[in-house]
Design a protein around this motif. Structure first.
Motif, PDB file in Angstrom:
ATOM      1  N   MET A 181     -27.250  -2.490  20.553  1.00  0.00           N
ATOM      2  CA  MET A 181     -26.431  -1.320  20.218  1.00  0.00           C
ATOM      3  C   MET A 181     -25.557  -1.658  19.007  1.00  0.00           C
ATOM      4  O   MET A 181     -24.844  -2.657  19.003  1.00  0.00           O
ATOM      5  N   THR A 182     -25.660  -0.852  17.957  1.00  0.00           N
ATOM      6  CA  THR A 182     -24.917  -1.139  16.736  1.00  0.00           C
ATOM      7  C   THR A 182     -23.441  -0.799  16.910  1.00  0.00           C
ATOM      8  O   THR A 182     -23.083   0.171  17.569  1.00  0.00           O
ATOM      9  N   GLN A 183     -22.616  -1.652  16.308  1.00  0.00           N
ATOM     10  CA  GLN A 183     -21.161  -1.431  16.388  1.00  0.00           C
ATOM     11  C   GLN A 183     -20.727  -0.495  15.274  1.00  0.00           C
ATOM     12  O   GLN A 183     -21.163  -0.631  14.134  1.00  0.00           O
ATOM     13  N   GLU A 184     -19.890   0.479  15.615  1.00  0.00           N
ATOM     14  CA  GLU A 184     -19.407   1.438  14.621  1.00  0.00           C
ATOM     15  C   GLU A 184     -18.482   0.748  13.629  1.00  0.00           C
ATOM     16  O   GLU A 184     -17.644  -0.079  14.002  1.00  0.00           O
ATOM     17  N   ALA A 185     -18.630   1.090  12.342  1.00  0.00           N
ATOM     18  CA  ALA A 185     -17.778   0.518  11.308  1.00  0.00           C
ATOM     19  C   ALA A 185     -16.362   1.072  11.440  1.00  0.00           C
ATOM     20  O   ALA A 185     -16.159   2.230  11.798  1.00  0.00           O
ATOM     21  N   GLU A 186     -15.387   0.201  11.180  1.00  0.00           N
ATOM     22  CA  GLU A 186     -14.009   0.656  11.231  1.00  0.00           C
ATOM     23  C   GLU A 186     -13.729   1.606  10.067  1.00  0.00           C
ATOM     24  O   GLU A 186     -14.322   1.477   8.988  1.00  0.00           O
ATOM     25  N   PRO A 187     -12.857   2.593  10.272  1.00  0.00           N
ATOM     26  CA  PRO A 187     -12.531   3.515   9.186  1.00  0.00           C
ATOM     27  C   PRO A 187     -12.002   2.764   7.975  1.00  0.00           C
ATOM     28  O   PRO A 187     -11.281   1.773   8.105  1.00  0.00           O
ATOM     29  N   LYS A 188     -12.360   3.232   6.803  1.00  0.00           N
ATOM     30  CA  LYS A 188     -11.927   2.603   5.566  1.00  0.00           C
ATOM     31  C   LYS A 188     -10.420   2.754   5.398  1.00  0.00           C
ATOM     32  O   LYS A 188      -9.855   3.811   5.654  1.00  0.00           O
ATOM     33  N   SER A 189      -9.775   1.670   4.974  1.00  0.00           N
ATOM     34  CA  SER A 189      -8.327   1.724   4.747  1.00  0.00           C
ATOM     35  C   SER A 189      -8.022   2.567   3.518  1.00  0.00           C
ATOM     36  O   SER A 189      -8.785   2.576   2.543  1.00  0.00           O
ATOM     37  N   ALA A 190      -6.893   3.276   3.565  1.00  0.00           N
ATOM     38  CA  ALA A 190      -6.437   4.056   2.416  1.00  0.00           C
ATOM     39  C   ALA A 190      -5.777   3.111   1.422  1.00  0.00           C
ATOM     40  O   ALA A 190      -4.891   2.334   1.774  1.00  0.00           O
ATOM     41  N   ARG A 191      -6.194   3.201   0.170  1.00  0.00           N
ATOM     42  CA  ARG A 191      -5.635   2.364  -0.895  1.00  0.00           C
ATOM     43  C   ARG A 191      -4.405   3.070  -1.466  1.00  0.00           C
ATOM     44  O   ARG A 191      -4.490   4.193  -1.955  1.00  0.00           O
ATOM     45  N   VAL A 192      -3.257   2.399  -1.405  1.00  0.00           N
ATOM     46  CA  VAL A 192      -1.972   3.043  -1.674  1.00  0.00           C
ATOM     47  C   VAL A 192      -1.215   2.306  -2.778  1.00  0.00           C
ATOM     48  O   VAL A 192      -1.196   1.066  -2.812  1.00  0.00           O
ATOM     49  N   VAL A 193      -0.583   3.081  -3.668  1.00  0.00           N
ATOM     50  CA  VAL A 193       0.383   2.565  -4.627  1.00  0.00           C
ATOM     51  C   VAL A 193       1.768   3.060  -4.214  1.00  0.00           C
ATOM     52  O   VAL A 193       1.928   4.230  -3.850  1.00  0.00           O
ATOM     53  N   VAL A 194       2.764   2.189  -4.262  1.00  0.00           N
ATOM     54  CA  VAL A 194       4.142   2.537  -3.917  1.00  0.00           C
ATOM     55  C   VAL A 194       4.950   2.625  -5.214  1.00  0.00           C
ATOM     56  O   VAL A 194       4.929   1.700  -6.030  1.00  0.00           O
ATOM     57  N   ALA A 195       5.663   3.732  -5.417  1.00  0.00           N
ATOM     58  CA  ALA A 195       6.509   3.915  -6.604  1.00  0.00           C
ATOM     59  C   ALA A 195       7.948   4.162  -6.165  1.00  0.00           C
ATOM     60  O   ALA A 195       8.239   5.173  -5.521  1.00  0.00           O
ATOM     61  N   ASP A 196       8.838   3.232  -6.502  1.00  0.00           N
ATOM     62  CA  ASP A 196      10.268   3.368  -6.178  1.00  0.00           C
ATOM     63  C   ASP A 196      11.035   2.481  -7.133  1.00  0.00           C
ATOM     64  O   ASP A 196      10.661   1.319  -7.357  1.00  0.00           O
ATOM     65  N   ASP A 197      12.120   2.989  -7.715  1.00  0.00           N
ATOM     66  CA  ASP A 197      12.840   2.226  -8.736  1.00  0.00           C
ATOM     67  C   ASP A 197      13.772   1.172  -8.150  1.00  0.00           C
ATOM     68  O   ASP A 197      14.240   0.288  -8.870  1.00  0.00           O
ATOM     69  N   GLN A 198      14.057   1.226  -6.860  1.00  0.00           N
ATOM     70  CA  GLN A 198      14.939   0.232  -6.234  1.00  0.00           C
ATOM     71  C   GLN A 198      14.088  -0.911  -5.690  1.00  0.00           C
ATOM     72  O   GLN A 198      13.288  -0.726  -4.769  1.00  0.00           O
ATOM     73  N   THR A 199      14.282  -2.102  -6.253  1.00  0.00           N
ATOM     74  CA  THR A 199      13.419  -3.228  -5.922  1.00  0.00           C
ATOM     75  C   THR A 199      13.413  -3.543  -4.434  1.00  0.00           C
ATOM     76  O   THR A 199      12.353  -3.742  -3.828  1.00  0.00           O
ATOM     77  N   VAL A 200      14.595  -3.596  -3.820  1.00  0.00           N
ATOM     78  CA  VAL A 200      14.677  -3.935  -2.402  1.00  0.00           C
ATOM     79  C   VAL A 200      13.942  -2.890  -1.556  1.00  0.00           C
ATOM     80  O   VAL A 200      13.198  -3.239  -0.628  1.00  0.00           O
ATOM     81  N   VAL A 201      14.149  -1.615  -1.878  1.00  0.00           N
ATOM     82  CA  VAL A 201      13.477  -0.545  -1.129  1.00  0.00           C
ATOM     83  C   VAL A 201      11.968  -0.631  -1.326  1.00  0.00           C
ATOM     84  O   VAL A 201      11.186  -0.540  -0.373  1.00  0.00           O
ATOM     85  N   ARG A 202      11.551  -0.807  -2.582  1.00  0.00           N
ATOM     86  CA  ARG A 202      10.115  -0.869  -2.891  1.00  0.00           C
ATOM     87  C   ARG A 202       9.441  -2.021  -2.153  1.00  0.00           C
ATOM     88  O   ARG A 202       8.395  -1.843  -1.522  1.00  0.00           O
ATOM     89  N   GLU A 203      10.074  -3.197  -2.205  1.00  0.00           N
ATOM     90  CA  GLU A 203       9.489  -4.356  -1.535  1.00  0.00           C
ATOM     91  C   GLU A 203       9.478  -4.177  -0.022  1.00  0.00           C
ATOM     92  O   GLU A 203       8.538  -4.613   0.657  1.00  0.00           O
ATOM     93  N   GLY A 204      10.512  -3.513   0.499  1.00  0.00           N
ATOM     94  CA  GLY A 204      10.545  -3.254   1.942  1.00  0.00           C
ATOM     95  C   GLY A 204       9.432  -2.323   2.376  1.00  0.00           C
ATOM     96  O   GLY A 204       8.801  -2.534   3.430  1.00  0.00           O
ATOM     97  N   ILE A 205       9.171  -1.278   1.572  1.00  0.00           N
ATOM     98  CA  ILE A 205       8.093  -0.343   1.898  1.00  0.00           C
ATOM     99  C   ILE A 205       6.750  -1.048   1.832  1.00  0.00           C
ATOM    100  O   ILE A 205       5.894  -0.877   2.711  1.00  0.00           O
ATOM    101  N   VAL A 206       6.550  -1.869   0.798  1.00  0.00           N
ATOM    102  CA  VAL A 206       5.295  -2.609   0.667  1.00  0.00           C
ATOM    103  C   VAL A 206       5.093  -3.533   1.869  1.00  0.00           C
ATOM    104  O   VAL A 206       3.989  -3.616   2.432  1.00  0.00           O
ATOM    105  N   MET A 207       6.168  -4.211   2.291  1.00  0.00           N
ATOM    106  CA  MET A 207       6.066  -5.110   3.437  1.00  0.00           C
ATOM    107  C   MET A 207       5.725  -4.344   4.708  1.00  0.00           C
ATOM    108  O   MET A 207       4.862  -4.756   5.500  1.00  0.00           O
TER     109      MET A 207
END
Length: 227
Positions: free
Chosen positions: A1-27
């Motif tokens: 029995m073949t195993q179903e492939a996992e859904p493809k991950s969404a490729r995302v870019v994060v845009a925010d001018d506050q470094t701490v906020v941007r890095e927190g969102i990325v994390m």
């Protein structure tokens, strides 16, 4: 029995001018299933460059950024890279932030108190063709639709041969907006606004903005305030 492939991950870019906020969102996004962060930008210009180079599925877009703000960046991304969707992720939920962003082409709108699960849902919702709106934003939209702002009835034809765009500019002058404010409202450059103003002044024989306001009232294009 073949195993179903996992859904493809969404490729995302994060845009925010506050470094701490941007890095927190990325994390945070790095810990969430179904999301792959492929880039991070400090302003709208950087976001546009990353979209052009990486072709992400979604940009998580802040609104208040230097050089190129989130609304203008959203408009340009949707015009130049229609395969990339935009979800606004911002501190602000006021009408002056919400409606211009949606008009520019954002398919989702979240505030920064959104949880990780809510961000994932919004990203995948816009990729499936739905809107990715937080419950509070949905309520705000429904309230706005339930209480449409009254406006003057437009004449059957613009007076003095004005174009539809020149009419828009005239009405915004009558609202008291400056050239940069008109440019932001219409998503055009300030130079374009000046050209429209020069054209409508030439066609109507007006000399200045005060005359333009009186003209708009005299032609019945706007109503005097109730008093």
């Amino acid at each position: 029995m073949t195993q179903e492939a996992e859904p493809k991950s969404a490729r995302v870019v994060v845009a925010d001018d506050q470094t701490v906020v941007r890095e927190g969102i990325v994390m945070l996004l790095g810990l969430l299933p179904g999301i792959e962060v492929v880039g991070a930008a400090g302003d709208g210009e950087e976001a546009l460059a990353l979209v052009a180079g990486l072709a992400p599925d979604v940009v998580l877009m802040d609104l208040r950024m230097p050089r190129c703000d989130g609304v203008e960046a959203t408009r340009r991304i949707r015009a130049e890279h229609p395969g990339t969707q935009v979800v606004v992720l911002t501190t602000f939920a006021d009408d002056e932030s919400l409606f211009p962003a949606l008009a520019a082409g954002a398919r989702g709108y979240l505030t920064k108190d959104a949880g990780g699960d809510e961000i994932v849902r919004a990203v995948h919702s816009v990729l499936s063709g739905d809107a990715g709106l937080s419950p509070g934003i949905q309520r705000r939209l429904l309230e706005r639709l339930a209480q449409p702002e009254p406006g003057p009835a437009a004449p059957s034809e613009p007076p003095d041969g004005l174009t539809a765009r020149e009419m828009e500019v005239l009405l915004l002058i009558a609202e008291g907006l400056s050239n940069p404010e008109i440019a932001r409202r219409l998503h055009v450059s300030t130079a374009t606004v000046k050209t429209h103003i020069n054209n409508l002044f030439t066609k109507t024989g007006l000399k200045d903005r005060a005359q333009a306001v009186r003209y708009a009232y005299a032609k019945g294009l706007v109503r005097p305030p109730a008093g």
